[in-house]
Design an enzyme around this catalytic site. Structure first.
Site, PDB file in Angstrom:
ATOM      1  N   HIS A  30     -52.549  72.489  45.557  1.00 45.14           N
ATOM      2  CA  HIS A  30     -53.530  73.028  44.616  1.00 45.14           C
ATOM      3  C   HIS A  30     -54.860  72.313  44.851  1.00 45.14           C
ATOM      4  CE1 HIS A  30     -55.652  74.224  41.134  1.00 45.14           C
ATOM      5  NE2 HIS A  30     -55.452  73.111  40.452  1.00 45.14           N
ATOM      6  N   ASN A  90     -61.974  74.262  41.916  1.00 42.36           N
ATOM      7  CA  ASN A  90     -60.642  74.517  41.353  1.00 42.36           C
ATOM      8  C   ASN A  90     -60.599  75.938  40.781  1.00 42.36           C
ATOM      9  OD1 ASN A  90     -58.319  74.623  39.828  1.00 42.36           O
ATOM     10  ND2 ASN A  90     -58.612  72.618  38.865  1.00 42.36           N
ATOM     11  N   CYS A 139     -52.666  75.917  36.311  1.00 39.92           N
ATOM     12  CA  CYS A 139     -52.881  75.848  37.771  1.00 39.92           C
ATOM     13  C   CYS A 139     -51.573  75.933  38.553  1.00 39.92           C
ATOM     14  CB  CYS A 139     -53.614  74.572  38.143  1.00 39.92           C
ATOM     15  SG  CYS A 139     -55.181  74.379  37.302  1.00 39.92           S
TER      16      CYS A 139
END
Ligand code: UT7
Length: 328
Positions: free
Chosen positions: A256, A285, A112
């Site tokens: 994020h 996500n 990520c």
């Protein structure tokens, strides 16, 4: 040097999976998902749609936004944990799909944190003796291909998407670089808390690996949560200290988008709640696409003005983390 973000673009697949849909698939509830994560829906790639398909669509939009054609590119860099294949790289497939003849291309993987790692790599290569003038940086993920749709502890969290950016060095020493300061980090001691056990050289595909569902993502949720808050907070503080920029001068904080509660905890520690951009409710996500989708939404909706300072921060498997101060 004059290295700017010249254009951005995103691609989000049409199909939406809501929390209500998930209630019919696993033992969960909209109330649990929203209160623990802030996620209300996520987008999923269509049958047969690949990471490189999504990446190429986002890339086309970024090229249009930058006002250049693919043949002007000097390098393509794709950040992904869900490549179409182990090899060739997804970047090579994007190169073919968008028609960027002969330009070098490679994938980069920092989970990520990948997009911010990729921005650092691209900037470093543009400033190096290689002297690339135009670089396409992409974060693209088909997380739905790694999700065990019977595991309620992970399947509610992830979505598919891609975002792309054209970086250009205009060669004008008067132009301020987009890159103000950055911090990237990793701690491999925590490699096991978020991983896909099989499909690599440690555990090649076998009947056993499929039977035991080892090709799916496994995560120690609470520990990952704890580490995410610590790492993102520290990385942001480090970048603010390095740059000498006050948080009051930041136009947008773009974290994020893994979990609303992680974002709130980091924002509280940094006292930056009023600057935070959020879209985790709509996408979940999307790993290395996540920050890119936020930046492109801000850009395309006119909420980012030239010269605005953006503080981006991320965290992911590895464990990795990254923070970056960007001048738009
Ligand atoms: O992109 C970077 C990587 N990923 C992350 O950043 C994710 C980080 N972690 C998290 O976001 C959170 O840890 C989760 C959202 C994954 C989980 O939230 P939590 O508050 O840490 O919950 P938990 O794992 O401690 O589970 C609490 C309870 C458990 O039940 P018991 O043992 O208390 O009876 C779970 O079995 O919630 C249960 N649970 C669920 N219940 C309904 C777990 N998933 C679900 C679900 N629906 N989907």
């Amino acid at each position: 040097m004059g290295i700017r973000i010249k254009g951005s673009g995103r691609y989000v697949p049409e199909k939406i999976l809501t929390n209500d849909d998930l209630e019919r698939m696993v033992d969960t509830s909209d109330e649990w998902i929203v209160s623990r994560t802030g996620i209300r829906e996520r987008h999923l790639a269509a049958e047969g749609e690949t990471t490189s398909d999504m990446a190429a669509k986002a890339a086309q939009k970024a090229l249009e936004n930058a006002g250049i054609t693919a043949d002007a590119l000097d390098l393509i860099l794709v950040s992904t944990v869900t490549p179409d294949h182990i090899f060739p790289s997804t970047a090579a497939l994007v190169q073919r799909k968008i028609g960027a003849p002969k330009c070098p291309c490679f994938d980069q993987e920092a989970a990520c944190s990948g997009l911010l790692y990729a921005f650092n790599t691209a900037y470093g290569l543009m400033a190096s003796p290689l002297g690339y003038k135009r670089v396409l940086v992409i974060g693209a993920e088909k997380m739905s291909s790694l999700v065990d749709w019977t595991d309620r502890s992970t399947c509610v969290l992830f979505g598919d998407a891609a975002a792309a950016f054209v970086l250009e060095n205009d060669g004008n020493p008067e132009t301020k670089d987009f890159y103000v300061a950055g911090e990237i980090g990793a701690d491999g001691e925590w490699a096991d808390i978020l991983c896909v056990p099989a499909g690599g050289s440690a555990c090649p595909a076998s009947h056993r690996s499929v039977d035991e569902k080892l090709h799916f993502l496994k995560m120690g949720g609470p520990k990952t949560f704890h580490m995410a808050v610590l790492a993102m907070t520290n990385a942001c503080r480090a970048v603010l200290a390095k740059s000498g920029v006050s948080k009051d001068d930041i136009a947008w904080a773009v974290p994020h988008q893994a979990n609303r509660r992680i974002i709130d905890a980091v924002a509280e520690r940094l006292d930056m709640h009023d600057k935070v951009y959020l879209n985790v409710d709509r996408y979940g996500n999307t790993s290395s696409a996540s920050i890119g989708i936020c930046l492109d939404e801000l850009n395309q909706s006119g909420r980012l003005k030239q010269g605005d300072l953006v503080l981006a921060a991320s965290f992911g498997a590895g464990l990795t983390w990254a923070s970056m101060l960007i001048r738009w």
